[in-house]
Design an enzyme around this catalytic site. Structure first.
Site, PDB file in Angstrom:
ATOM      1  N   GLY A  50     102.954 111.817  19.871  1.00 27.68           N
ATOM      2  CA  GLY A  50     103.656 112.116  20.805  1.00 27.68           C
ATOM      3  C   GLY A  50     102.522 113.041  21.510  1.00 27.68           C
ATOM      4  O   GLY A  50     102.215 112.081  22.550  1.00 27.68           O
ATOM      5  N   ASP A  71      94.917 112.717  11.625  1.00 27.83           N
ATOM      6  CA  ASP A  71      95.817 112.532  11.230  1.00 27.83           C
ATOM      7  C   ASP A  71      95.884 110.986  10.177  1.00 27.83           C
ATOM      8  O   ASP A  71      94.189 110.719   9.623  1.00 27.83           O
ATOM      9  CB  ASP A  71      96.175 111.566  12.045  1.00 27.83           C
ATOM     10  CG  ASP A  71      97.403 111.580  12.288  1.00 27.83           C
ATOM     11  OD1 ASP A  71      98.375 111.215  13.470  1.00 27.83           O
ATOM     12  OD2 ASP A  71      98.356 111.654  11.701  1.00 27.83           O
ATOM     13  N   SER A  78     107.397 101.877  16.033  1.00 28.05           N
ATOM     14  CA  SER A  78     108.051 102.455  16.622  1.00 28.05           C
ATOM     15  C   SER A  78     107.849 103.753  17.482  1.00 28.05           C
ATOM     16  O   SER A  78     108.325 104.696  17.749  1.00 28.05           O
ATOM     17  CB  SER A  78     109.396 103.342  15.720  1.00 28.05           C
ATOM     18  OG  SER A  78     108.993 104.670  14.816  1.00 28.05           O
ATOM     19  N   ASN A  79     106.349 103.911  16.388  1.00 30.43           N
ATOM     20  CA  ASN A  79     105.509 105.107  17.941  1.00 30.43           C
ATOM     21  C   ASN A  79     105.307 104.423  19.059  1.00 30.43           C
ATOM     22  O   ASN A  79     105.138 105.317  20.075  1.00 30.43           O
ATOM     23  CB  ASN A  79     104.148 105.105  16.789  1.00 30.43           C
ATOM     24  CG  ASN A  79     104.505 105.482  15.067  1.00 30.43           C
ATOM     25  OD1 ASN A  79     103.676 105.740  14.348  1.00 30.43           O
ATOM     26  ND2 ASN A  79     105.664 106.392  15.072  1.00 30.43           N
ATOM     27  N   GLN A  81     106.898 103.381  21.975  1.00 27.48           N
ATOM     28  CA  GLN A  81     107.556 104.345  22.563  1.00 27.48           C
ATOM     29  C   GLN A  81     106.941 105.366  23.831  1.00 27.48           C
ATOM     30  O   GLN A  81     107.208 105.799  24.415  1.00 27.48           O
ATOM     31  CB  GLN A  81     108.866 104.419  22.475  1.00 27.48           C
ATOM     32  CG  GLN A  81     109.244 105.429  22.742  1.00 27.48           C
ATOM     33  CD  GLN A  81     110.147 106.325  22.721  1.00 27.48           C
ATOM     34  OE1 GLN A  81     109.289 106.825  21.799  1.00 27.48           O
ATOM     35  NE2 GLN A  81     111.040 107.396  22.234  1.00 27.48           N
ATOM     36  N   ARG A  82     106.030 105.975  22.460  1.00 25.15           N
ATOM     37  CA  ARG A  82     105.268 107.320  23.477  1.00 25.15           C
ATOM     38  C   ARG A  82     104.482 107.170  22.921  1.00 25.15           C
ATOM     39  O   ARG A  82     103.312 108.202  23.963  1.00 25.15           O
ATOM     40  CB  ARG A  82     106.329 108.403  22.689  1.00 25.15           C
ATOM     41  CG  ARG A  82     106.251 108.769  21.420  1.00 25.15           C
ATOM     42  CD  ARG A  82     107.196 109.772  21.113  1.00 25.15           C
ATOM     43  NE  ARG A  82     107.368 109.737  19.317  1.00 25.15           N
ATOM     44  CZ  ARG A  82     107.950 108.994  18.839  1.00 25.15           C
ATOM     45  NH1 ARG A  82     108.143 107.704  19.034  1.00 25.15           N
ATOM     46  NH2 ARG A  82     107.763 108.730  17.037  1.00 25.15           N
ATOM     47  N   LYS A  95      95.716 105.792  12.179  1.00 24.83           N
ATOM     48  CA  LYS A  95      96.254 106.226  13.759  1.00 24.83           C
ATOM     49  C   LYS A  95      95.083 106.982  14.339  1.00 24.83           C
ATOM     50  O   LYS A  95      94.525 106.957  15.105  1.00 24.83           O
ATOM     51  CB  LYS A  95      97.477 107.612  13.512  1.00 24.83           C
ATOM     52  CG  LYS A  95      98.262 106.757  13.635  1.00 24.83           C
ATOM     53  CD  LYS A  95     100.020 107.912  13.959  1.00 24.83           C
ATOM     54  CE  LYS A  95     100.963 107.649  14.265  1.00 24.83           C
ATOM     55  NZ  LYS A  95     102.291 108.459  13.932  1.00 24.83           N
ATOM     56  N   ASN A 140     106.036 119.274  12.391  1.00 25.28           N
ATOM     57  CA  ASN A 140     106.568 120.420  12.134  1.00 25.28           C
ATOM     58  C   ASN A 140     106.565 121.375  11.801  1.00 25.28           C
ATOM     59  O   ASN A 140     105.738 121.656  11.655  1.00 25.28           O
ATOM     60  CB  ASN A 140     106.837 119.299   9.716  1.00 25.28           C
ATOM     61  CG  ASN A 140     105.741 119.467  10.049  1.00 25.28           C
ATOM     62  OD1 ASN A 140     105.241 120.043   9.149  1.00 25.28           O
ATOM     63  ND2 ASN A 140     104.334 118.160   9.830  1.00 25.28           N
ATOM     64  N   CYS A 197     111.683 115.212  16.139  1.00 23.43           N
ATOM     65  CA  CYS A 197     111.958 114.214  16.067  1.00 23.43           C
ATOM     66  C   CYS A 197     112.918 112.123  15.767  1.00 23.43           C
ATOM     67  O   CYS A 197     113.080 111.820  16.436  1.00 23.43           O
ATOM     68  CB  CYS A 197     110.966 113.479  17.363  1.00 23.43           C
ATOM     69  SG  CYS A 197     110.037 115.628  18.433  1.00 23.43           S
ATOM     70  N   CYS A 351     121.586 109.978   3.945  1.00 17.60           N
ATOM     71  CA  CYS A 351     120.928 110.248   5.492  1.00 17.60           C
ATOM     72  C   CYS A 351     120.325 109.526   5.882  1.00 17.60           C
ATOM     73  O   CYS A 351     119.326 108.268   4.374  1.00 17.60           O
ATOM     74  CB  CYS A 351     120.747 111.259   5.533  1.00 17.60           C
ATOM     75  SG  CYS A 351     119.850 112.163   4.452  1.00 17.60           S
TER      76      CYS A 351
END
Ligand SMILES: [Zn+2]
Length: 393
Positions: A50, A71, A78-79, A81-82, A95, A140, A197, A351
């Site tokens: 991000g 990285d 899902s990455n 979007q930003r 990446k 993190n 996030c 979860c």
């Protein structure tokens, strides 16, 4: 407080470079000398996610001569979007490789160094020592503390940023001239208290707001112009649309950069320091963790179980395990969930990835449900092993 430039100027700019950077060259504060410093600069971006996306794009366009990108992750749908440095065709690609290709497309004059590895205590000192400045785009706490400690021990400045939902923060940590991250946050937050996030979400464009502050500060530090964000914390609220800056003082008692430091080398284990899962949770989960496949077998066999999803309602709406009842973790922490639990069924918690459900498991077992279990790997593991057609996030 202005600081001297971090980098000596390169000998010269080529005709191509003069053409490309002309809008910088005509700013008196930058000028030829500033652009030559950028050309000579070596900047490492930790993470091509991000914050790393806008940071790398603008550092490349600005003419930073050597850009490192570290990285080890691959681009996920899902990455997108930003993480605007990656595109649809990059899904599944490393990446660092994808980011390097975008940097080359924006500015072929940049020398890109790809570090396709996880940053660890074994390699962080060596990798950082090859750069003038670090831009921290990690998400993190374990990596954040490691980046800070390595930067302080090497005497290097770094530009830090963090994002969550509509809120962002940024600062420059440089122990020689101001506070470090530990001066601001001496202790990591208790495990499970600060959602990531991935758990809580982030407005995509927030990455650009904070990432651009980071690049702005990087350019100022490299060229020695303006007032760097040393000793100040920028706090951005996208909903209220305001930026405020608060003073951060160097803590004379800081264990790392204070007068009598007790941390004089990297910690052995930053994950343990930040406690990805608390001791109580680890204890509760030991011997009481089942796999997604185990859960499926219990369900198929018609066992007398009660499956509880402890994530947030938004997450439950995106994807859930069939038959699971939603009771968010917060209701276990404030105690209101306990009366909802059936006494005659075995409790199975899950979860997203298994961290939150382990925390809840400790609470549930303490309340007397001694045969309760949780699903290791959570809903992500269910998707992977039981039903890959489900959406992931
Ligand atoms: Zn400090």
């Amino acid at each position: 407080m202005s600081l001297p430039p971090l980098v000596e100027p390169a000998a010269e700019l080529t005709v191509d470079e003069v053409r490309r950077y002309s809008r910088h060259l005509i700013i008196p504060d930058v000028g030829m000398a500033g652009q030559k410093r950028l050309k000579n600069a070596k900047v490492l971006c930790v993470g091509a996610g991000g914050l790393g996306s806008p940071a790398l794009l603008y550092l490349a366009a600005a003419g930073v001569g050597t850009l490192g990108v570290i990285d080890f992750d691959v681009v996920d749908e899902s990455n997108l979007q930003r993480q605007v440095i990656h595109g649809q065709s990059d899904v599944g690609r490393l990446k660092a490789e994808s980011a390097a290709a975008s940097v080359k497309e924006i500015n072929p004059l940049v020398d890109v160094v790809v570090h396709n590895v996880a940053l660890t205590t074994d390699n962080v000192m060596e990798i950082f020592s090859g750069y003038d400045l670090i831009v921290d785009g990690t998400d993190n706490f374990a990596t954040r503390y490691m980046v800070n400690d390595a930067a302080v021990l090497l005497g290097k400045p770094y530009v830090w940023g963090s994002i969550y939902r509509f809120d962002g923060q940024a600062s420059v940590f440089w122990a020689e001239h101001g506070p470090c991250y530990r001066c601001l946050y001496p202790e990591p937050p208790p495990p499970g208290m600060v959602p990531s996030c991935a758990e809580g979400g982030v407005l995509g464009v927030l990455c650009a707001s904070i990432g651009s502050i980071q690049v702005n500060e990087a350019i100022k530090l490299l060229t020695g112009i303006g007032e760097p964000l040393v000793g100040r914390l920028m706090i951005y609220d996208a909903l209220e649309m305001n930026y405020r800056s608060v003073k951060v003082r160097k803590d004379p008692e800081c264990v790392l950069c204070g007068k009598n430091p007790t941390v004089t080398q990297l910690l052995d284990d930053y994950e343990a320091f930040c406690g990805a899962v608390s001791e109580e949770a680890q204890e509760a989960a030991s011997g009481s963790t089942i796999t997604a496949a185990d859960l499926k077998s219990l369900q198929d066999a018609g066992e007398n179980i009660y499956v509880i999803d402890v994530r947030e309602p938004n997450e439950y709406e995106i994807v859930s395990i069939p038959g699971a009842v939603l009771i968010p973790k917060g209701e276990f922490i404030n105690g209101s969930a306990l009366e909802k639990l059936p006494q005659d069924k075995r409790i199975v918690l899950h979860c997203k990835s298994g961290a939150r459900s382990a925390e809840v498991l400790a609470i549930v077992k303490n309340a007397g449900f001694s045969d309760a279990v949780h699903v290791g790997g959570g809903v992500l593991s269910w998707i992977k092993t039981i039903d890959p057609s489900l959406p992931t996030y």
